[in-house]
Design an enzyme around this catalytic site. Structure first.
Site, PDB file in Angstrom:
ATOM      1  CG  ASP A 153      36.390  40.868  37.024  1.00 41.58           C
ATOM      2  OD1 ASP A 153      36.285  41.959  36.443  1.00 41.58           O
ATOM      3  OD2 ASP A 153      36.758  40.742  38.202  1.00 41.58           O
ATOM      4  CD  GLU A 159      38.575  36.795  39.217  1.00 42.41           C
ATOM      5  OE1 GLU A 159      39.287  36.465  40.171  1.00 42.41           O
ATOM      6  OE2 GLU A 159      37.711  37.669  39.287  1.00 42.41           O
ATOM      7  CE  LYS A 181      39.873  41.021  40.513  1.00 44.46           C
ATOM      8  NZ  LYS A 181      39.214  39.762  40.095  1.00 44.46           N
ATOM      9  CB  THR A 204      35.920  33.396  40.128  1.00 48.26           C
ATOM     10  OG1 THR A 204      36.596  34.619  39.867  1.00 48.26           O
ATOM     11  CG2 THR A 204      36.452  32.309  39.229  1.00 48.26           C
ATOM     12  CG  ASP A 253      33.681  41.104  40.464  1.00 50.33           C
ATOM     13  OD1 ASP A 253      32.752  40.412  39.998  1.00 50.33           O
ATOM     14  OD2 ASP A 253      34.855  40.718  40.506  1.00 50.33           O
ATOM     15  CG  HIS A 280      37.096  32.293  43.288  1.00 44.43           C
ATOM     16  ND1 HIS A 280      38.160  32.111  42.426  1.00 44.43           N
ATOM     17  CD2 HIS A 280      37.075  33.617  43.599  1.00 44.43           C
ATOM     18  CE1 HIS A 280      38.751  33.290  42.214  1.00 44.43           C
ATOM     19  NE2 HIS A 280      38.118  34.219  42.910  1.00 44.43           N
ATOM     20  CE1 TYR A 300      37.165  36.367  46.151  1.00 46.12           C
ATOM     21  CE2 TYR A 300      36.563  36.307  48.472  1.00 46.12           C
ATOM     22  CZ  TYR A 300      37.489  36.107  47.464  1.00 46.12           C
ATOM     23  OH  TYR A 300      38.743  35.631  47.779  1.00 46.12           O
TER      24      TYR A 300
END
Lengths: 437, 437
Positions: free
Chosen positions: B243, B209, B263, B369, B137, B144, B139
């Protein structure tokens, strides 16, 4: 899983006589790996270590020696990955262990059937023992966490959550390899403390991490939690794990979401998985310092308190290219023990699944670097050199602050005490190749 | 991957007439999923969306319509997971796309052969489109990252590495589910700011998310790096990704190794994977604010600068249990676009592999996100409510600070502009069940 039975009896010997001379793999051990003859195109299949031999489970499963539950497990152990064996759970795995113990014992009638199912370990190559769906790395040595924390965060080496939460993070499964793995030195972004901008190039602070690996056995579905008292029934066994780390990449990237590229380039495990049952004679009480908080109830059980620890002696050695060329033995860097872990395997697994996270057979949990309380018991070179400030001098006069190209790191583990058979883990070796630039 | 060809022609229509009326799945889209008839015990197999139908690739591959490379790809697309299709790479995937486009076009001779290979989407259930070996994942929304950072770290919302490093972390693959997923509210450790000790119980700050998922196509071996100019040849396609996040668990556990249990309990993807080729008409320049640093050379290429962005409109809706009971439509929470991403898909993949991390077909990268620059474009409820301080009022009068049991979150995505066919992603829906206590 701490009950001793006839398979643990120290007096047992095997008709495979190499198992009877302080081997890592006596008849009380019986660990599993996946192998084939070196350089052949044979199919990979499961095997059991006995002395300096591998019992070929594909051959053994068809030898007419096993029956019932043990036969079902033997067939699962014959496959090219051990996930199906792991999924069978501890009772069936115990049935196979008992049958293997009886069949390999001195005087066993099965000797004639199994003698030609043996392959010398010196003549085999290993594969990963199973498909590892997910890999998670914990951080369970408080000594390591404090030492690393003081280098990365001098103001707050041990964070407030450490004594409450078995800290962990998800790792990369695709680059886990079995002993013998080689990998190029990683390249990536780093930023010198006094630089305005990051730079790009080969990692300059390459490190190893001395860890235990814990393989999940029977799995769980999404939404299911593993109770602390049931946790060990979901553990298949343990191996050695070297969780290679790029410290300079880590320092620049790890905020705020944790290590990523610093850890994703390689992780190496030993070929042999030692079952939890084999380790029963080496269990001991899980104790917290009196001044530390006791774990929350979901991480506490009488069983875990009485038997949570496993005293696995660990050692880490280095063989440089120069040592290899000179035919010198690897030099010891440090020794430690899994008993220094601040959290037990059961606590790691229970915590991991408390949200309902599905655990699958073959999932791997790393314990985190198992540094002991003394500085010389550190499980990484970062700790041994005080963050790269105090070079180590090796017996041949070479110095190291971090790892250099051509360095091999060797990790070994074993359990040993009076009144019980030695249970060895064998070793995990892997070698750093030059960066591809 | 940005070259337009006959498959993108806006004027094309299909003999599957439902594809021709502003559908998410016109003949210019042709996304892949894995499906079977709902409630049946049929084997799962690949399918291609066309209008409100699924072209059953297991049936279509045997219909005598495809040949050569396209037939090889059609057979791979007929399997119960699409990993083999993904591994074929962009040229072979393009051959199948062209053959599908020609066979499904109005007036195609193949109509008679393929007409009975269609199954109504309303009558199918989906599985995960592939085995996801590793899930990462990222970012990549700076909006965000800044908003979340200001809640978790008021003193330093955006960390110094953000504009240099495509920040990411490894996620949990075992709990990724396809649209329709339900999961119990996670339980775990949290610590109130004013409490001396943590407590244990159901998550009180459950969040979604809004992300894009990026599926790896052709893989790489350990030690291999993906050059930025080659990166898109390793991307199979994109999907929608929710997510799920437990914010209170995250706040207490995430230092120093990043999110873990916060998560790992569920992540939900849309069933349809939209190929990168289908998105070609929606590519645009990747631009950085002039005052921001330019990416390091390994993350820079003329192609990425000219075409790196993809303008995918995203929206997020909520359907509460009360709304569902009343037959009310889901209420929109926010809208955003993937064009706000601070890093492109190619940059994410190149960065991920720069250390030599092996990438496998079917690996999933989450974009992070996708919040836009405006507060109402936030991709999580944490942002929309200012950290849970300003409840949202829904059209039916209900209020939310975080998600409640029974809430379903719906995410939709589409590309649309004059002069090009609409390319829809369909939707991803998942529902929070009560905690199991």
């Amino acid at each position: 899983m701490t009950q001793l039975n006839e398979t643990h009896a120290p007096r047992l010997t095997s008709w495979v006589t190499s198992a009877n001379n302080n081997s890592d793999f006596p008849i009380q051990n019986l660990p599993f790996a996946v192998f084939r003859r070196s350089g052949s195109d044979e199919v990979m299949r499961g095997g059991v270590a006995i002395g300096d031999q591998v019992l070929d489970m594909a051959a053994a499963a068809g030898a007419g020696v096993f029956e019932g539950e043990a036969l079902a497990a033997a067939k699962a152990a014959a496959q090219s990955s051990l996930n199906a064996l792991m999924a069978l759970g501890p009772d069936t795995n115990a049935a196979l262990r008992l049958a293997l113990s009886r069949a390999l014992r001195s005087g066993a009638a099965a000797q004639s059937s199994l003698a030609n199912c043996l392959v010398p370990q010196a003549a085999v190559e290993y594969d990963l023992p199973c498909r590892i769906g997910d890999y998670t790395d914990f951080y369970t040595s408080i000594h390591h966490a404090t030492a690393i924390g003081s280098l990365f965060r001098p103001d707050s080496p041990l964070l407030p959550n450490y004594k409450w939460v078995p800290i962990g993070y998800h790792g990369r499964a695709s680059t886990i390899g079995v002993s013998g793995q080689t990998f190029p030195r990683p390249v990536g972004q780093t930023k010198a403390p006094d630089a305005n901008e990051p730079s790009f190039g080969p990692c300059k602070r390459l490190d190893y991490e001395l860890e235990m690996g814990i393989f999940v056995g029977r799995g769980t579905a999404l939404g299911e939690r593993i109770d602390i008292d049931a946790a060990e029934a979901h553990v298949f066994g343990l191996c050695l794990l070297n969780d290679w780390s790029a410290r300079d990449i880590q320092a620049w990237e790890y905020q705020p979401l944790g290590p990523f590229l610093a850890k994703n380039f390689a992780s190496t495990i030993s070929p042999w998985i030692i079952t939890l049952e084999a380790l029963a004679p080496y269990r001991s009480a899980f104790e917290r310092p009196a001044e530390d908080p006791q774990p929350l109830p979901y991480l506490t059980s009488d069983f875990n308190t009485a038997h949570g620890n496993i005293d696995i002696q660990l050692e880490c050695l280095i063989e440089t290219a120069q040592m290899r060329a000179a035919g010198e033995a690897p030099a010891r860097l440090s020794s430690s023990s899994f008993r220094h872990s601040y959290w037990t395997a059961a606590q790691m697994l229970t915590h991991h699944s408390v949200t309902g996270c599905a655990m699958n057979p073959g999932d791997l949990l790393g314990s985190g670097t198992q540094s002991g309380p003394q500085p010389e018991e550190a499980g990484s070179i970062l700790e041994l050199t005080g963050g790269g400030k105090r070079p180590i001098t090796l017996p041949n006069g070479e110095q190291r602050t971090f790892l250099e190209d051509g360095d091999s790191i060797v990790m070994r583990g074993y359990c040993q005490r009076d009144g019980a058979a030695r249970i060895g883990f064998g070793e995990v070796v892997a070698t750093v190749l030059p960066a591809r630039v």
